[in-house]
Design an enzyme around this catalytic site. Sequence first.
Site, PDB file in Angstrom:
ATOM      1  N   ASN A 156       0.557  -1.284  -0.037  1.00 54.89           N
ATOM      2  CA  ASN A 156       0.182  -0.091   0.289  1.00 54.89           C
ATOM      3  C   ASN A 156       0.905   1.200  -0.215  1.00 54.89           C
ATOM      4  O   ASN A 156       0.223   2.311  -0.343  1.00 54.89           O
ATOM      5  CB  ASN A 156      -0.972  -0.027   1.148  1.00 54.89           C
ATOM      6  CG  ASN A 156      -0.323  -0.515   2.551  1.00 54.89           C
ATOM      7  OD1 ASN A 156       0.177  -1.606   2.610  1.00 54.89           O
ATOM      8  ND2 ASN A 156      -0.317   0.525   3.418  1.00 54.89           N
ATOM      9  N   SER A 178     -11.047  -5.188  -0.024  1.00 57.26           N
ATOM     10  CA  SER A 178     -11.995  -3.831   0.742  1.00 57.26           C
ATOM     11  C   SER A 178     -12.692  -3.207  -0.452  1.00 57.26           C
ATOM     12  O   SER A 178     -11.956  -3.066  -1.531  1.00 57.26           O
ATOM     13  CB  SER A 178     -10.746  -3.025   1.374  1.00 57.26           C
ATOM     14  OG  SER A 178     -11.368  -1.941   1.856  1.00 57.26           O
ATOM     15  N   CYS A 183      -2.976   4.882   7.849  1.00 58.64           N
ATOM     16  CA  CYS A 183      -3.162   4.253   9.209  1.00 58.64           C
ATOM     17  C   CYS A 183      -1.924   4.950  10.193  1.00 58.64           C
ATOM     18  O   CYS A 183      -2.211   4.721  11.129  1.00 58.64           O
ATOM     19  CB  CYS A 183      -3.093   2.753   9.067  1.00 58.64           C
ATOM     20  SG  CYS A 183      -4.052   2.157   7.842  1.00 58.64           S
TER      21      CYS A 183
END
Length: 389
Positions: A154, A202, A329
């Site tokens: 990511n 997701s 995050c």
Amino acid sequence: MLQLPIYLDNNATTPCDPRVVEAMLPYFTRHFGNAASKSHAFGWEAEEAVELAREQVAQLIGAGPKEIVFTSGATEADNLALKGVFEAYSSKGNHIITVCTEHKAVLDTCRHLEKMGASITYLPVDSGGLISLPRLESAVTEKTILIAVMYANNEIGVIQPIKQISDIARKHKVLFFCDAAQAIGKIDVDVNKDGIDLMAMSAHKIYGPKGVGALYARRKNPRATITAQMDGGGHERGMRSGTLNVAGIVGFGKACELCMSEMLEEQGKIASLRNKLEKGIAEMKDVFINGHIDFRLPNITNISFYGTDGNQLLTVLAKNIALSSGSACTSALTEPSYVLKALGVNDEQAYSSIRFGVGRFNTEEEIDYAIEQLGKALSSLRQKPMTIK
Ligand SMILES: *Cc1c(COP(=O)(O)O)cnc(C)c1O
């Protein structure tokens, strides 16, 4: 006309495609039924919609609909796969092999399992972000129950050698779990061709709604058994209880259908925007692309701008361009990215990095604007003394 700010953080999340929103809307109002209500039309309609979405999700990844377990997102799917396998295979062993550049949803779950008695091997990566296959194979022991390697990273977009990893897993009769949240809908992912036994997905990374995702769990050759982590009404074949998020699931299904039909064309368009951006940035001097250039998602580039602090650069740009220094995050932290550190980059390179995530709705005009703004911000910041130690 250019609308500001422009969004170039599509690896953190994507906007819902309007066609996805349109598909979802009736399931908030007219078709609001509980998919588990078996005694009336409201329930039947909801169930029918969920089953269609299950097929759409399954189709995108070459799976069967019965192999899809809907969850609240990839974080939950990661937890369910790791904890579910650890619990279900405890009589076989307690060893899990993963990689130090995995998403926190995998790494933190592994840390949790260590407290529960798991033994975890965290494989290192090379300077491009790839694991070593011989190293993976030699890490396998008689106690190994799971290999957990993400499809594409990511932060840097690097794609791991999935087929070769699954060959090793098969050879040693170990299950292979893959977090594919960044990969599905962007590149061709097929659980059978790729030999994946469990896979996290997701919706909000592929122009679907937030708060919904799925775990793929293979039903045969081999069957991947997981112990439920959420107990309750026995929904999702007992693997994940809780009233289904019908509207969200419908949106996830629609998002998968759109990716399925548009992925090839979109890949080319997005890659050319990303390449244009990279080319423009390359002219700014003292810039460095992080991660392997040849094994990479088409929509992402992670670039270090020597002589600047990445966070300062982001702050200067934030009014006009939405970007991040890596994972959403962890972006509240001021520490450099653990993913970049794992590649062995020095502090300056890690602190000066920015992730660019191009998406379905970006235009060439926006890329031109981003290059221009970056150039300006960079030359003004590089004239100031550095504030990082
Ligand atoms: C975004 C992401 C997740 C988390 O997904 P959520 O649906 O937001 O929980 C997990 N893994 C990877 C690789 C991701 O990119």
